[in-house]
Scaffold this motif. Sequence first.
Motif, mmCIF file in Angstrom:
data_model
loop_
_atom_site.group_PDB
_atom_site.id
_atom_site.type_symbol
_atom_site.label_atom_id
_atom_site.label_comp_id
_atom_site.label_asym_id
_atom_site.label_seq_id
_atom_site.Cartn_x
_atom_site.Cartn_y
_atom_site.Cartn_z
ATOM 1 N N TYR A 1 9.455 0.179 -2.871
ATOM 2 C CA TYR A 1 7.990 0.129 -3.205
ATOM 3 C C TYR A 1 7.572 1.271 -3.830
ATOM 4 N N LEU A 2 7.784 2.496 -3.306
ATOM 5 C CA LEU A 2 7.569 3.522 -3.899
ATOM 6 C C LEU A 2 8.171 3.801 -5.455
ATOM 7 N N ASP B 1 0.649 -0.998 0.047
ATOM 8 C CA ASP B 1 -0.027 -0.071 0.169
ATOM 9 C C ASP B 1 0.866 1.203 0.005
ATOM 10 N N LEU B 2 0.632 2.439 -0.579
ATOM 11 C CA LEU B 2 1.312 3.542 -0.777
ATOM 12 C C LEU B 2 1.343 4.137 0.600
ATOM 13 N N HIS C 1 4.581 4.919 2.916
ATOM 14 C CA HIS C 1 4.916 6.349 3.402
ATOM 15 C C HIS C 1 5.420 6.259 4.825
ATOM 16 N N ASN D 1 5.861 1.498 -7.473
ATOM 17 C CA ASN D 1 4.461 1.684 -7.558
ATOM 18 C C ASN D 1 4.037 3.180 -7.090
ATOM 19 N N GLY D 2 4.935 3.979 -7.212
ATOM 20 C CA GLY D 2 4.551 5.300 -6.784
ATOM 21 C C GLY D 2 3.700 5.803 -7.810
#
Length: 169
Positions: free
Chosen positions: A157-158, A135-136, A140, A161-162
């Motif tokens: 991840y960011l 999950d974003l 964060h 997928n960001g």
Amino acid sequence: MADIDYRTWPAHSSDNTHTRQEWMVPAGRFNRGGNATDLVNGNSDAANQNFGTPEFSLLDQLPDVIVDAVGEWALHLQGQSWRLRRRALNRFAEAFADQFLAINPSLSDEEYESLTDIGYTCLLELLDEGQPLFDLDQAHCYRRSVHDVHRDAAELYLAMNGPSPATVH
């Protein structure tokens, strides 16, 4: 008090008689997670895996009364979305630092910010289930942690997928 790095503060007692061995003692409770060497070797399946686990636990460095308070917040947040957890983590971090500020009003701004980082990470440690990020908002949250493995997993991840930068034509 200005020369104390609160990110490494062991809080084993309040009499300032800490030995060098007490600082940053590995907690031993983070025995889960993956391995980052797959990423170095080009295994793309590992790109969305948790990087592993922190080498130490900030929460294990704190007195039991604080650990209990952090545990209550974590219990309340377990079934919640990462969006709500993210807001709660920020509020908890400020409340955590405010408690220390009430005890010691002479804390510098830098010390206060260090305490917010500790509070944030302590609660995140309890919310960390050792699973890959998905999950974003979760990413964060992990990006703000004081643990390198949390931040590394979040950055990966960011990056994958960001939101992509908008292009103006």
